[in-house]
Scaffold this motif. Sequence first.
Motif, PDB file in Angstrom:
ATOM      1  N   SER A 121       0.826  -1.212   0.000  1.00  0.00           N
ATOM      2  CA  SER A 121       0.000   0.000   0.000  1.00  0.00           C
ATOM      3  C   SER A 121       0.858   1.259   0.000  1.00  0.00           C
ATOM      4  N   GLN A 125       0.749   4.116  -2.791  1.00  0.00           N
ATOM      5  CA  GLN A 125       0.350   5.477  -2.435  1.00  0.00           C
ATOM      6  C   GLN A 125       1.420   6.505  -2.796  1.00  0.00           C
ATOM      7  N   SER A 153      -4.587  -2.441  -3.231  1.00  0.00           N
ATOM      8  CA  SER A 153      -3.346  -1.707  -3.497  1.00  0.00           C
ATOM      9  C   SER A 153      -2.743  -2.105  -4.831  1.00  0.00           C
TER      10      SER A 153
END
Length: 861
Positions: A121, A125, A153
């Motif tokens: 993740s 991100q 993700s």
Amino acid sequence: MRRIFNNGDASLTKVGSRSRTQLQGSYRCLHRQEEANLRGEVLENWSASSYAFLLGECATRRWVQGGRWVHSHMVRTGFPYLKLSIKLIDMYLKCGRIDDARKFFNKMPPQHVVPWNAMISAYAQHGCGKEALRLFMLMHFGHVVPDEFTFTSVFKACADLGYALGGRVAHGRMVVSGLKANVFVGSAIIDMYVKCSRVKDARLVFNGMDERDVVLWTALVVGYVHNEKDEEALEMFGEMVHGGMRPDEYTVASVLIACGNLLALREGIQIHAVIIKEALELDNSSHTSLLSMYAKCGSVGDSFKVFNGMSNANMVSWTAMITGLVQNGQEEDALSLFHKMTSFSINPNQFTFSVALKACAGVALFAEGKQIHVLIMKAGFDTDVFVAAALIDMYGKCGCMGMALLVFNNRLLEKDVVLFNAMISGYAQNGHGQEALQLFEEMQQLCIIPNSATFISLLSACSNSGLLEEGRRVFRLMFALGIVLSREHYGCMVDLLGRAGQLEEAEKLIISMPMGPDTVIWRTLLSACKIHGEIGIGQRAAESVLRLVEEDDGTHVLLSNLYASASNWTEVARIKNKMRNIGVKKDPALSWIEVNHKIYVFVAGDQSHPRKNEIYAKLDELILRTEGLGYVPDTRFVLQDLDDEMKERSLHYHSEKLTIAFGLLCLPHGVPIRIFKNLRVCGDCHNWIKFTSRVVQREIIARDAKRFHHFKDGICSCGDYWPSVHETKAQSSLIWKKLVASKDIKNNYNTGTIGKEKLADSRYASLAYAMNRCLELSFLSLQNWCSIQGKKISKDVDKVRDDSAWEVIQTTKALSRTGPLEGTNPKKFSLEEELKALQKKVDINNYEYKRIPKPNEGRNS
């Protein structure tokens, strides 16, 4: 150590009293442990809950230094820190230390899915999609079973990379593993598919979802808009509302963009009504989408109402409103709003500056554009590629290619195809065809790949400069490079062939178009037929347009002008009667000029200006002075059935001439006169401006609907190509006839007069042939041609009889039928070389010709 604690104590006020007391107690214990460690005593082991609490607080406040000290204390006390591996990884990731988290992650046994999810993740991100996918593959090899959070993700990483194959593989693995997508995972899958342009797959996922929330609906609506499927986005929004799902601000913002793209004002108003009915609280982004929709649909008033209703409009909202005004042709209002924005201390970004420059370019506000250039330099955006391209475009459309070149040559700019396209387009608009081709060669040497827009500008440059063979080579090069030809490319090529007189070739090219011609291309051919007086092909072109659009305004106007140029007044009356019946109106010719940051607009015979008496007096003075140099009104450009005197009178007060007269009254001496026109400049005005530039000793820059003309010392930068070879030859003939038919030829021409006894003089042979070359090179007077060649031809005879004058005309025409002269180099023109060859070939004394009737015998020469 104490410095660390001091920093930590200073931030304790940010947490609650209970947490603050607990954290202070933990810090005091850590102080004692550190002091014992310095004395060589054994450190006391802490409980896992204490370490967990400290790591959580460091993560919450992004305090990486404190977190590292806690981690270090765990290692030195021998605490089994792997038990708190998830807390440590979470602390490092929330502090933005992905590398430190990865180092700790690599020491962990690959057993639990949670740290894997945290690392994947974090990579997704932070835009590290490739690393997220690598870790996902290692997870598979480590026999760690992924869950829904893992796949969410992974789908985000594939979406950001546009990696459709990887996304499909991950989707397949999720299905095989037996995991069922909830609305959260389903939104991620749909987002991945739409960003990879797999809209059909996204719709299949949507249809297969048992539970749908507003996030899922919004994901698909946004996907349709992202893939330019605006109609489907509107349909999806309709299904959503009718199904009882309440949209949020993100749904509304996306569907309003779709309405703007479709120019669907009615649907946009309905969505605005839904916003009011549902009492949705819109943020700045949604308000900006709403005002942009109204602006794109041409409802600027409603757009302003939305903008004025925003309590805290940000820079994006201001930029959107300025853009809407520019899109609707309200450039002056756009610039006024731009200045209001800066007065409110809202700093423009590169997009705001680009739109402001586009406004300046639209109405050619040169002084305003220079002021914005200064603001750009102060803001530090002069090295931005898109701002630089907008600057080049602005200077190019203001006829100042010198400034455009300075911007282009900025050493700090990283040149790409956008900059080269802007510069080539500027050269094209100003008629610098050779410079455009040279820049294209430089572009190829730098290995910058041209795109479709590059070739549109190149073909336009060739068309504006009369470079027929060069244009053909560029057109063939597009096929060789595999460029997909659009209607714009064919339109430029048709324009090039048409202006060069290759009307049959242009018609064949139109017929061969694989995508079929549209009205614009047929009108381009019709316009070329009007220039060259070709009624047959012009009629076919007009019929083709009217088959596509029966009530096309431009076609009826062009066809009427074509018949009028051929003096076919019966057909002109028929076309105009038809235009009245179907409500077609001709756009009025407008010319304007900027004086002291204000635009002044004129129409033909304008009587509205408060200084009209001064303007007309100045114009009458200019006409008298230009007639003294040889200007003769060309009544062929009066497309009305009037007598010759009325035709000449109507030509005197064209909008271009009134604008120039006003500019000479208002602008200081030495400042170039810059005028602009919404239509193509007529041949008579083009000729008059040439003479005017010589009379007033001032550079005059005129921009019409197609290109720029730079007039200086009686010569235009277009080489008289733009008024067309057909027109300028006729104008040259008209001027020459009036010159030689006069009983008292003015000395201003420096050509003098020639009596019948001088016909045998070899110097007259030079003069006669020079006139012939004048016709062939399409200059408007012998004087211009001689000045370009650096020659002066003069005689000392003051009087001439009418018969002798018409013999001069006849002799000139006879010489023009002799064909190319032997012993000359056609590729490189030399006046002396051709005159010598002429004298050897032609014997004026024994030259046979057929007498041409004089005007008083009832026929024109």
